[in-house]
Scaffold this active site. Structure first.
Site, PDB file in Angstrom:
ATOM      1  N   ARG A  81     101.809 -55.440  81.393  1.00  0.00           N
ATOM      2  CA  ARG A  81     102.599 -54.845  80.651  1.00  0.00           C
ATOM      3  C   ARG A  81     103.340 -53.936  81.477  1.00  0.00           C
ATOM      4  NH1 ARG A  81     101.962 -50.173  77.027  1.00  0.00           N
ATOM      5  NH2 ARG A  81     103.903 -49.677  76.082  1.00  0.00           N
ATOM      6  N   HIS A 125     110.377 -47.084  77.730  1.00  0.00           N
ATOM      7  CA  HIS A 125     108.884 -46.160  77.804  1.00  0.00           C
ATOM      8  C   HIS A 125     109.697 -44.748  78.101  1.00  0.00           C
ATOM      9  CE1 HIS A 125     104.708 -46.456  78.838  1.00  0.00           C
ATOM     10  NE2 HIS A 125     104.705 -45.130  78.763  1.00  0.00           N
ATOM     11  N   GLU A 170     105.321 -46.086  72.174  1.00  0.00           N
ATOM     12  CA  GLU A 170     105.088 -44.772  71.635  1.00  0.00           C
ATOM     13  C   GLU A 170     106.196 -43.939  70.999  1.00  0.00           C
ATOM     14  OE1 GLU A 170     100.579 -44.245  74.073  1.00  0.00           O
ATOM     15  OE2 GLU A 170     102.323 -43.021  74.270  1.00  0.00           O
ATOM     16  N   ASN A 296      98.337 -48.580  71.054  1.00  0.00           N
ATOM     17  CA  ASN A 296      97.740 -47.705  72.028  1.00  0.00           C
ATOM     18  C   ASN A 296      96.681 -46.552  71.650  1.00  0.00           C
ATOM     19  OD1 ASN A 296      99.623 -49.140  73.562  1.00  0.00           O
ATOM     20  ND2 ASN A 296     100.811 -47.227  74.012  1.00  0.00           N
ATOM     21  N   TYR A 298      93.852 -43.844  72.469  1.00  0.00           N
ATOM     22  CA  TYR A 298      92.856 -43.004  73.489  1.00  0.00           C
ATOM     23  C   TYR A 298      91.887 -42.380  72.658  1.00  0.00           C
ATOM     24  CZ  TYR A 298      96.433 -44.350  76.779  1.00  0.00           C
ATOM     25  OH  TYR A 298      97.210 -44.921  77.660  1.00  0.00           O
ATOM     26  N   GLU A 358      97.297 -50.309  75.557  1.00  0.00           N
ATOM     27  CA  GLU A 358      97.020 -49.067  76.240  1.00  0.00           C
ATOM     28  C   GLU A 358      95.693 -48.922  75.520  1.00  0.00           C
ATOM     29  OE1 GLU A 358      99.302 -45.838  77.102  1.00  0.00           O
ATOM     30  OE2 GLU A 358     101.287 -46.804  77.222  1.00  0.00           O
TER      31      GLU A 358
END
Length: 451
Positions: A81, A125, A170, A296, A298, A358
């Site tokens: 990606r 992005h 995002e 994504n 985290y 991600e």
């Protein structure tokens, strides 16, 4: 190196890959007709980037593409990606395509396919053309239409070979950091007055879905940053704060796409028309069927009721008792399982197949005698892949896992001080050194493919 038990099997055809973004790795900010993006402008503001660093060179990927694809091939991934710099395609965000910009991504796609690596281009992005920002950026409805034009140009060149397309990366983070708090480009600090940015990004997504499909794109996704939201206590006011945060971070950019409506944003002083910017037909465009959802992940977020004059209906509070990354983010692998299961519970049949687009961690990585030992990253990957497998065993349809990131890059406001890569980059010499985590993941991919 720590020995880990064997990881569970994954389905045939599962996408194992890595993710990057254009401004963070490409460099060459003016080469071959590229225009100026908001990040090219923002990094030159005094005091906004750690150590006054810029992405002017970044990882010099624009000139080292072959070397970087060789690293991916040796890693054994079957998916990559990357993001496209809008200003390479349309230097001012409008008008005809720049042939040299199209040619760069044309060569990149062909080189990936030659190595058996499936390209997953992301159209946006965070690097909006500065010329569009000068016309009010994502606060302007016209930007959504310009984005659709750009999507059509790119897909017209690449859709014959590119199956998977991602519209936005995002959008919540870009809204929050770029327009509400001002710590990312374009550096506006509008707080809740930035909420119309959400609608225009989503409208851009919906218009781009139509443009991509018209150009022959087979599969279209969006990549949302999502987080489990935990109230600090079971008190009613903390639960209300958690609900308000969940609506903003998770549901604002997912409910309209999957359910065709905005969540309750009354805690932010706005109604379902987001301050009057939602027009008839917009939500039907935004809710055009998708072929997948990029997630994504985290860390979870823990919130409490705000203090006096806080300005928002929540405040972040620390998550104690867990490891923390070099970025001081909590490391909670099971949060990925919790997030995926909660998405399936919330959206049911409306939830399309998921790709983890991600997932990664920063560490204080150093080259010592030609080696980069990063046991924290290996533990992070192992834990999150196991959590992913548990979610899949519970019935969540996940089709791929793409780590953030292939190589150490320009980490936005943190400059080069945070290292997320599987490959160490010396940003003075551009020397690439695969880390222990690179070899660990390479071995795991070999095991899965031979199973």
């Amino acid at each position: 190196m720590t020995a880990y038990p064997p990881l569970p099997p994954f389905p045939a055809g599962f996408h194992w890959g890595t993710s990057t973004s254009a401004y963070q790795i490409e460099g060459a900010p003016t080469e071959d007709g590229k225009g100026v993006s908001i990040w090219d402008t923002f990094v030159r503001r005094p005091g906004v980037i750690r150590e006054a660093q810029t992405g002017d060179v970044a990882c010099d990927h624009y000139h080292r593409t072959a070397d970087d694809i060789a690293l991916m091939s040796d890693l054994g991934v079957n998916a990559y990606r990357f993001s496209v710099a809008w200003t390479r395609i349309q230097p001012d965000g409008t008008g005809p395509a720049n042939p040299a910009g199209l040619a760069f991504y044309d060569r990149l796609v062909d080189a990936l396919l030659e190595k058996g690596i499936t390209p997953f281009p992301t159209l946006f992005h965070w690097d909006l053309p500065q010329a569009l920002e000068d016309r009010d950026g994502w606060l302007a409805r016209d930007t959504a239409h310009r984005f659709a034009d750009y999507a059509a140009l790119l897909a017209g060149r690449l859709a014959d070979r590119v199956e998977h397309w991602i519209t936005l990366n995002e959008p919540f983070i870009h809204l929050a950091y770029g327009y509400a708090f001002g710590v990312h480009a374009p550096g506006r600090a509008l707080m809740t007055d930035a909420i119309p940015v959400a609608h225009h990004q989503l409208l851009a997504h919906g218009l781009a879905v139509s443009a991509l499909r018209s150009a022959g794109a087979a599969r279209v996704l969006i990549a949302n940053n999502l987080t489990p939201v935990w109230p600090a206590t079971d008190a009613a006011e903390d639960r209300a704060a958690a609900d308000a945060y969940d609506a903003l971070h998770n549901r604002l950019f997912t409910d309209p796409i999957l359910l065709g409506r905005y969540p309750d944003l009354s805690a932010y002083g706005t109604g379902p028309d987001l301050g009057g910017v939602v027009r008839d037909g917009d939500l039907e465009l935004i809710a055009a069927p998708l072929d997948g959802l990029g997630v994504n992940y985290y860390n979870p977020t823990r919130v409490a009721a705000p203090g006096p004059e806080h300005g928002l209906p929540f405040q972040d509070v620390p998550i104690d008792g867990v490891p923390r990354s070099a970025f001081d983010w909590p490391v909670v692998p099971d949060g990925l399982r919790e997030l995926l299961v909660s998405l399936a519970d919330r959206y049911g049949a409306a939830l399309p197949p998921i790709h983890i687009t991600e997932n990664g961690t920063s560490a204080d990585d150093k080259v010592v005698a030609g080696r980069v030992a990063d046991p924290e990253r290996i533990a992070f990957l192992d834990g999150h892949i196991r959590a992913l497998a548990q979610a899949m065993a519970a019935g969540v349809d996940v089709r791929g896992y793409l780590t953030w990131t292939l190589m150490d890059n320009f980490e936005w406001a943190e400059g080069f001080t945070q290292r997320f890569g599987l490959v160490h980059v010396d940003h003075e010499t551009q020397a690439r050194t695969p880390k222990d985590s690179y070899y660990w993941l390479r071995d795991r991919i070999k095991e899965w493919r031979s199973a």
